[in-house]
Write a protein that holds these residues in place. Structure first.
Motif, PDB file in Angstrom:
ATOM      1  N   HIS A  34      -0.441  31.286 -23.860  1.00 36.33           N
ATOM      2  CA  HIS A  34       0.603  31.458 -24.890  1.00 36.33           C
ATOM      3  C   HIS A  34       1.706  32.368 -24.347  1.00 36.33           C
ATOM      4  O   HIS A  34       2.900  32.106 -24.543  1.00 36.33           O
ATOM      5  CB  HIS A  34      -0.001  32.051 -26.164  1.00 36.33           C
ATOM      6  CG  HIS A  34       1.036  32.385 -27.201  1.00 36.33           C
ATOM      7  ND1 HIS A  34       1.744  31.420 -27.882  1.00 36.33           N
ATOM      8  CD2 HIS A  34       1.520  33.585 -27.639  1.00 36.33           C
ATOM      9  CE1 HIS A  34       2.607  32.006 -28.704  1.00 36.33           C
ATOM     10  NE2 HIS A  34       2.492  33.324 -28.572  1.00 36.33           N
ATOM     11  N   HIS A  35       1.306  33.428 -23.658  1.00 34.36           N
ATOM     12  CA  HIS A  35       2.310  34.339 -23.077  1.00 34.36           C
ATOM     13  C   HIS A  35       3.043  33.680 -21.914  1.00 34.36           C
ATOM     14  O   HIS A  35       4.206  33.959 -21.684  1.00 34.36           O
ATOM     15  CB  HIS A  35       1.633  35.639 -22.620  1.00 34.36           C
ATOM     16  CG  HIS A  35       1.373  36.576 -23.757  1.00 34.36           C
ATOM     17  ND1 HIS A  35       2.150  37.674 -24.031  1.00 34.36           N
ATOM     18  CD2 HIS A  35       0.405  36.556 -24.711  1.00 34.36           C
ATOM     19  CE1 HIS A  35       1.686  38.298 -25.101  1.00 34.36           C
ATOM     20  NE2 HIS A  35       0.620  37.641 -25.537  1.00 34.36           N
ATOM     21  N   ARG A  36       2.344  32.819 -21.218  1.00 31.63           N
ATOM     22  CA  ARG A  36       2.939  32.166 -20.043  1.00 31.63           C
ATOM     23  C   ARG A  36       3.924  31.059 -20.436  1.00 31.63           C
ATOM     24  O   ARG A  36       4.982  30.915 -19.857  1.00 31.63           O
ATOM     25  CB  ARG A  36       1.800  31.576 -19.219  1.00 31.63           C
ATOM     26  CG  ARG A  36       2.209  30.969 -17.910  1.00 31.63           C
ATOM     27  CD  ARG A  36       0.966  30.544 -17.143  1.00 31.63           C
ATOM     28  NE  ARG A  36       1.284  30.005 -15.845  1.00 31.63           N
ATOM     29  CZ  ARG A  36       0.375  29.628 -14.958  1.00 31.63           C
ATOM     30  NH1 ARG A  36      -0.913  29.751 -15.250  1.00 31.63           N
ATOM     31  NH2 ARG A  36       0.732  29.147 -13.801  1.00 31.63           N
ATOM     32  N   ASP A  77      -8.366  38.686 -25.010  1.00 32.05           N
ATOM     33  CA  ASP A  77      -7.377  37.628 -24.828  1.00 32.05           C
ATOM     34  C   ASP A  77      -6.076  38.121 -24.202  1.00 32.05           C
ATOM     35  O   ASP A  77      -5.291  37.327 -23.698  1.00 32.05           O
ATOM     36  CB  ASP A  77      -7.078  36.940 -26.174  1.00 32.05           C
ATOM     37  CG  ASP A  77      -8.284  36.156 -26.671  1.00 32.05           C
ATOM     38  OD1 ASP A  77      -9.210  35.937 -25.863  1.00 32.05           O
ATOM     39  OD2 ASP A  77      -8.308  35.785 -27.857  1.00 32.05           O
ATOM     40  N   HIS A  78      -5.830  39.426 -24.277  1.00 26.67           N
ATOM     41  CA  HIS A  78      -4.617  39.971 -23.658  1.00 26.67           C
ATOM     42  C   HIS A  78      -4.895  40.634 -22.316  1.00 26.67           C
ATOM     43  O   HIS A  78      -3.958  41.091 -21.666  1.00 26.67           O
ATOM     44  CB  HIS A  78      -3.953  40.996 -24.587  1.00 26.67           C
ATOM     45  CG  HIS A  78      -3.212  40.367 -25.724  1.00 26.67           C
ATOM     46  ND1 HIS A  78      -3.795  40.128 -26.939  1.00 26.67           N
ATOM     47  CD2 HIS A  78      -1.938  39.897 -25.810  1.00 26.67           C
ATOM     48  CE1 HIS A  78      -2.914  39.551 -27.732  1.00 26.67           C
ATOM     49  NE2 HIS A  78      -1.787  39.393 -27.086  1.00 26.67           N
ATOM     50  N   SER A  79      -6.139  40.715 -21.921  1.00 30.52           N
ATOM     51  CA  SER A  79      -6.476  41.507 -20.727  1.00 30.52           C
ATOM     52  C   SER A  79      -5.893  40.920 -19.447  1.00 30.52           C
ATOM     53  O   SER A  79      -5.743  41.624 -18.458  1.00 30.52           O
ATOM     54  CB  SER A  79      -7.997  41.630 -20.592  1.00 30.52           C
ATOM     55  OG  SER A  79      -8.557  40.359 -20.302  1.00 30.52           O
ATOM     56  N   ALA A  94       9.591  40.951 -28.628  1.00 30.20           N
ATOM     57  CA  ALA A  94       9.110  42.217 -28.051  1.00 30.20           C
ATOM     58  C   ALA A  94       7.707  42.050 -27.470  1.00 30.20           C
ATOM     59  O   ALA A  94       7.387  42.617 -26.423  1.00 30.20           O
ATOM     60  CB  ALA A  94       9.108  43.310 -29.130  1.00 30.20           C
ATOM     61  N   HIS A  95       6.872  41.267 -28.144  1.00 25.12           N
ATOM     62  CA  HIS A  95       5.505  41.054 -27.658  1.00 25.12           C
ATOM     63  C   HIS A  95       5.493  40.093 -26.467  1.00 25.12           C
ATOM     64  O   HIS A  95       4.601  40.165 -25.619  1.00 25.12           O
ATOM     65  CB  HIS A  95       4.645  40.500 -28.805  1.00 25.12           C
ATOM     66  CG  HIS A  95       3.212  40.293 -28.437  1.00 25.12           C
ATOM     67  ND1 HIS A  95       2.389  41.311 -28.003  1.00 25.12           N
ATOM     68  CD2 HIS A  95       2.447  39.171 -28.436  1.00 25.12           C
ATOM     69  CE1 HIS A  95       1.177  40.823 -27.755  1.00 25.12           C
ATOM     70  NE2 HIS A  95       1.184  39.530 -28.003  1.00 25.12           N
ATOM     71  N   HIS A  96       6.488  39.216 -26.405  1.00 26.78           N
ATOM     72  CA  HIS A  96       6.527  38.230 -25.311  1.00 26.78           C
ATOM     73  C   HIS A  96       7.250  38.741 -24.081  1.00 26.78           C
ATOM     74  O   HIS A  96       7.480  37.994 -23.139  1.00 26.78           O
ATOM     75  CB  HIS A  96       7.148  36.920 -25.804  1.00 26.78           C
ATOM     76  CG  HIS A  96       6.151  36.055 -26.499  1.00 26.78           C
ATOM     77  ND1 HIS A  96       5.351  35.159 -25.820  1.00 26.78           N
ATOM     78  CD2 HIS A  96       5.764  36.006 -27.796  1.00 26.78           C
ATOM     79  CE1 HIS A  96       4.543  34.560 -26.689  1.00 26.78           C
ATOM     80  NE2 HIS A  96       4.771  35.058 -27.891  1.00 26.78           N
ATOM     81  N   PHE A 114      -6.638  30.955 -22.985  1.00 23.92           N
ATOM     82  CA  PHE A 114      -5.924  30.268 -24.065  1.00 23.92           C
ATOM     83  C   PHE A 114      -4.715  31.092 -24.521  1.00 23.92           C
ATOM     84  O   PHE A 114      -3.595  30.590 -24.606  1.00 23.92           O
ATOM     85  CB  PHE A 114      -6.880  30.004 -25.238  1.00 23.92           C
ATOM     86  CG  PHE A 114      -6.252  29.275 -26.391  1.00 23.92           C
ATOM     87  CD1 PHE A 114      -6.014  27.910 -26.324  1.00 23.92           C
ATOM     88  CD2 PHE A 114      -5.909  29.941 -27.560  1.00 23.92           C
ATOM     89  CE1 PHE A 114      -5.439  27.225 -27.392  1.00 23.92           C
ATOM     90  CE2 PHE A 114      -5.340  29.274 -28.636  1.00 23.92           C
ATOM     91  CZ  PHE A 114      -5.109  27.908 -28.544  1.00 23.92           C
ATOM     92  N   HIS A 115      -4.945  32.375 -24.831  1.00 24.90           N
ATOM     93  CA  HIS A 115      -3.817  33.200 -25.283  1.00 24.90           C
ATOM     94  C   HIS A 115      -2.955  33.653 -24.098  1.00 24.90           C
ATOM     95  O   HIS A 115      -1.752  33.872 -24.250  1.00 24.90           O
ATOM     96  CB  HIS A 115      -4.288  34.405 -26.090  1.00 24.90           C
ATOM     97  CG  HIS A 115      -3.155  35.116 -26.774  1.00 24.90           C
ATOM     98  ND1 HIS A 115      -2.478  34.592 -27.852  1.00 24.90           N
ATOM     99  CD2 HIS A 115      -2.527  36.296 -26.496  1.00 24.90           C
ATOM    100  CE1 HIS A 115      -1.510  35.407 -28.221  1.00 24.90           C
ATOM    101  NE2 HIS A 115      -1.508  36.457 -27.405  1.00 24.90           N
ATOM    102  N   ASP A 116      -3.586  33.798 -22.942  1.00 20.18           N
ATOM    103  CA  ASP A 116      -2.789  34.119 -21.750  1.00 20.18           C
ATOM    104  C   ASP A 116      -1.746  33.020 -21.528  1.00 20.18           C
ATOM    105  O   ASP A 116      -0.596  33.300 -21.185  1.00 20.18           O
ATOM    106  CB  ASP A 116      -3.711  34.244 -20.529  1.00 20.18           C
ATOM    107  CG  ASP A 116      -3.033  34.986 -19.388  1.00 20.18           C
ATOM    108  OD1 ASP A 116      -3.135  36.228 -19.327  1.00 20.18           O
ATOM    109  OD2 ASP A 116      -2.354  34.310 -18.576  1.00 20.18           O
TER     110      ASP A 116
HETATM  111 ZN    ZN Z   1      -0.186  38.064 -27.463  1.00 18.43          ZN
END
Ligand code: ZN
Ligand code: ZN
Length: 319
Positions: free
Chosen positions: A272-274, A250-252, A195-197, A268-270
């Protein structure tokens, strides 16, 4: 940046604990007076006194007048959440939409309108959930419930105080890494974390847009030290605000560098989503480095490539 900080600080209502820190006894007095003003003129029996035999008593659980704290928490959280999130949307995603290469982590990708609506809806629901849970915990502490937080700077010595801050940070970071990695196992990923991804190129709303169970779990391990380990309340809330602040950053989807040597830039976290199954750490690379799960350019990643280390490019060619 200040605006994002304010958003992060108010999103989950932990600011109430900061208020408690700033003046616990004065707050309790003011709180008691407020309750009297609100409840006495109506002539109704106060929730505080609802302790009849066999009846449910909020008093017994130190949650008297919890509705007032939750209401206040929800109101301020929602005002700040929408003001600042839409502010970032306006400044970057609307006004500078034609020049994404200047500010965006993934300049060639934007969320679809459907996913934008979805993350706002999910983010709002979870923010409300977080504000309610935080409101309940804050009420419990305000009413004298058990907590291991202490308020005097010298209560346990300054050395303890100073060492407890990186100690708490490491606990939060280790929890974030290992629980996050756990959510990336095939079953939990499919049932909960996917759901978060949904947001391959996240925005500020995505920070709290996740499965409600994950949100509650997240809150539980972050709140646990306040009830189990002696910590100065300021240190506890300060570390939480730091984590929330960088959670938003990190989510912006906007490229923000960090001023701290241990803190990774927002990309870094962007990433992770990519790329999905890599870069599991929240604020540092430490545990990704230890377990070799940092994203590598010579590997292939994807939603169906589990394990955290991607797939070798050579082997993928053979397949
Ligand atoms: Zn995230
Ligand atoms: Zn993830």
């Amino acid at each position: 940046m200040v605006a994002v900080f304010l958003l992060a600080a108010t999103v989950r209502g932990e600011w109430l604990l900061l208020v408690v820190l700033l003046g616990k006894s004065r707050l309790q007095l003011w709180y008691a007076q407020l309750c009297e003003v609100i409840e006495e003129p109506s002539g109704h029996q106060s929730l505080t006194n609802r302790s009849g035999e066999g009846g449910f008593s909020l008093d017994r659980y130190k949650l008297q007048n919890v509705h007032l704290v939750i209401g206040f928490s929800l109101l301020t959280s929602f005002i700040m959440f929408y003001t600042v999130s839409w502010g970032l949307q306006w400044i970057y995603y609307i006004k500078r939409r034609d020049k994404p290469e200047e500010w965006k982590c993934q300049p060639d990708r934007f969320l679809t309108p459907d996913n934008e609506r979805h993350e706002i809806f999910m983010g709002s629901c979870n923010m409300a959930l977080g504000a309610v849970v935080s409101g309940i915990l804050a009420t419990y502490i305000i009413n004298g419930g058990h907590t291991t937080l202490y308020y005097g700077l010298a209560d346990r010595g300054y050395l303890y105080l100073v060492l407890s801050i990186p100690g708490l940070f490491l606990y939060d970071e280790a929890s974030a890494y290992y629980y996050h990695r756990m959510y990336h196992s095939p079953l939990l990923y499919r049932w909960i974390h996917k759901a978060h991804h949904r947001y391959g190129c996240p925005t500020a709303f995505s920070a709290v847009a996740m499965h409600p169970l994950e949100m509650l779990h997240y809150q539980a391990y972050l709140a646990a030290p306040a009830f189990t380990v002696p910590l100065h309340a300021g240190a506890f809330v300060g570390v939480l605000l730091y984590i929330y602040y960088y959670g938003m950053i990190d989510h912006s989807g906007i490229r923000f560098d960090s001023i701290w040597p241990w803190q990774e830039p927002s990309v870094f976290h962007d990433n992770h989503h990519r790329y999905f199954h890599c870069n599991f750490g929240a604020n540092t690379k430490l545990f990704d480095w230890l377990h070799d799960t940092c994203r590598r350019k010579d590997r292939i990643y994807g939603e169906h490539i589990f394990g955290g280390r991607g797939k070798r490019k050579e082997s993928s060619k053979q397949n």
